[in-house]
Motif scaffolding. Structure first.
Motif, PDB file in Angstrom:
ATOM      1  N   ALA A 131     -15.888  -0.692  10.535  1.00 28.53           N
ATOM      2  CA  ALA A 131     -14.846  -1.858  10.030  1.00 28.53           C
ATOM      3  C   ALA A 131     -14.529  -2.794  11.223  1.00 28.53           C
ATOM      4  O   ALA A 131     -14.157  -4.061  11.060  1.00 28.53           O
ATOM      5  N   ASN A 172     -13.269  -5.970   8.967  1.00 25.23           N
ATOM      6  CA  ASN A 172     -12.904  -5.657   7.684  1.00 25.23           C
ATOM      7  C   ASN A 172     -11.522  -5.041   7.776  1.00 25.23           C
ATOM      8  O   ASN A 172     -11.443  -3.801   7.774  1.00 25.23           O
ATOM      9  N   LYS A 218      -7.271   1.499   5.307  1.00 25.58           N
ATOM     10  CA  LYS A 218      -7.295   2.636   4.462  1.00 25.58           C
ATOM     11  C   LYS A 218      -7.208   3.917   5.444  1.00 25.58           C
ATOM     12  O   LYS A 218      -6.628   5.047   4.659  1.00 25.58           O
ATOM     13  N   TYR A 219      -7.109   3.974   6.361  1.00 24.50           N
ATOM     14  CA  TYR A 219      -7.129   5.083   7.374  1.00 24.50           C
ATOM     15  C   TYR A 219      -5.728   4.781   8.195  1.00 24.50           C
ATOM     16  O   TYR A 219      -5.479   5.831   9.133  1.00 24.50           O
ATOM     17  N   SER A 248     -14.194   9.653   9.829  1.00 27.26           N
ATOM     18  CA  SER A 248     -13.452   8.625  10.072  1.00 27.26           C
ATOM     19  C   SER A 248     -13.423   7.488  11.056  1.00 27.26           C
ATOM     20  O   SER A 248     -13.446   6.259  11.065  1.00 27.26           O
ATOM     21  N   SER A 263      -9.409  -4.721   5.238  1.00 24.92           N
ATOM     22  CA  SER A 263      -9.138  -3.314   4.155  1.00 24.92           C
ATOM     23  C   SER A 263      -9.552  -1.923   4.348  1.00 24.92           C
ATOM     24  O   SER A 263      -9.106  -1.057   3.938  1.00 24.92           O
ATOM     25  N   LYS A 264     -10.771  -2.060   5.124  1.00 20.11           N
ATOM     26  CA  LYS A 264     -11.455  -0.729   5.328  1.00 20.11           C
ATOM     27  C   LYS A 264     -10.693  -0.088   6.382  1.00 20.11           C
ATOM     28  O   LYS A 264     -10.226   1.263   6.228  1.00 20.11           O
ATOM     29  N   LEU A 265     -10.299  -0.893   7.313  1.00 16.95           N
ATOM     30  CA  LEU A 265      -9.391  -0.264   8.301  1.00 16.95           C
ATOM     31  C   LEU A 265      -8.023   0.303   7.879  1.00 16.95           C
ATOM     32  O   LEU A 265      -7.562   1.446   8.183  1.00 16.95           O
ATOM     33  N   GLU A 302      -1.138  -4.466   8.297  1.00 13.28           N
ATOM     34  CA  GLU A 302      -2.116  -5.129   7.601  1.00 13.28           C
ATOM     35  C   GLU A 302      -1.920  -6.496   7.715  1.00 13.28           C
ATOM     36  O   GLU A 302      -3.156  -7.503   8.046  1.00 13.28           O
ATOM     37  N   ASP A 335     -16.237   5.232  10.470  1.00 11.68           N
ATOM     38  CA  ASP A 335     -15.813   4.284   9.665  1.00 11.68           C
ATOM     39  C   ASP A 335     -14.969   2.988  10.222  1.00 11.68           C
ATOM     40  O   ASP A 335     -15.151   1.894  10.028  1.00 11.68           O
TER      41      ASP A 335
END
Length: 148
Positions: free
Chosen positions: A51, A56, A62-63, A44, A58-60, A85, A47
């Motif tokens: 990001a 990014n 997600k967590y 995690s 959208s990738k952030l 977001e 990732d």
């Protein structure tokens, strides 16, 4: 009587051989289990770093936890996932990411954190990431961008 002791000795020898075989399998599996569990806990935060390096959102997200403390030079608050977001998209649209470099990262009692420098088109930001383990997953609870 000697025959009785020979039978018992044979049974113990078979039991020891079976136990040794099970121990050998366990000894071979243990490093794989340890390697997998350490990989899962580090995935995690790694990732998040990837990001951040690319900006990014959208990738952030997600967590993101249900609520996240998000601090930028313009805005600072405890936001819902969807609000955070939008704030983050706004921040990255005004500050095009060039790179992210880790200064320090670590783990404490299941929580992971990372401190780094985010290089953008408008300047450098000291960035702090804090993630907390809950239900076997890491969730991003705090993300800070401070002018340098």
């Amino acid at each position: 009587m000697a025959h009785f002791f020979n039978k018992i000795g044979t049974l113990f020898a078979k039991g020891r051989a079976a136990m040794a075989k099970r121990m050998k399998k366990f000894t071979l599996l243990l490093p794989i289990i340890i390697l997998f569990s350490s990989f899962v806990s580090l995935t995690s935060i790694d990732d998040i770093v990837v990001a951040l390096n690319t900006g990014n959102v959208s990738k952030l997200t997600k967590y993101f936890d249900t609520n996240i403390e998000l601090c930028t030079p313009e805005k600072s608050n405890n936001y819902s996932k969807s609000q955070a977001e939008l704030v983050l998209k706004d921040f990255f649209s005004n500050n095009n990411v060039k790179s992210f470099a880790i200064i320090h990262k670590g783990e404490n009692a299941g929580s992971q954190y990372c401190i780094g420098m985010l290089q953008t088109s408008t300047g450098v930001y000291r960035t702090t990431v804090f993630m907390k383990l809950r239900g076997g997953s890491q969730y991003l609870q705090e993300l800070r961008f401070e002018n340098r």
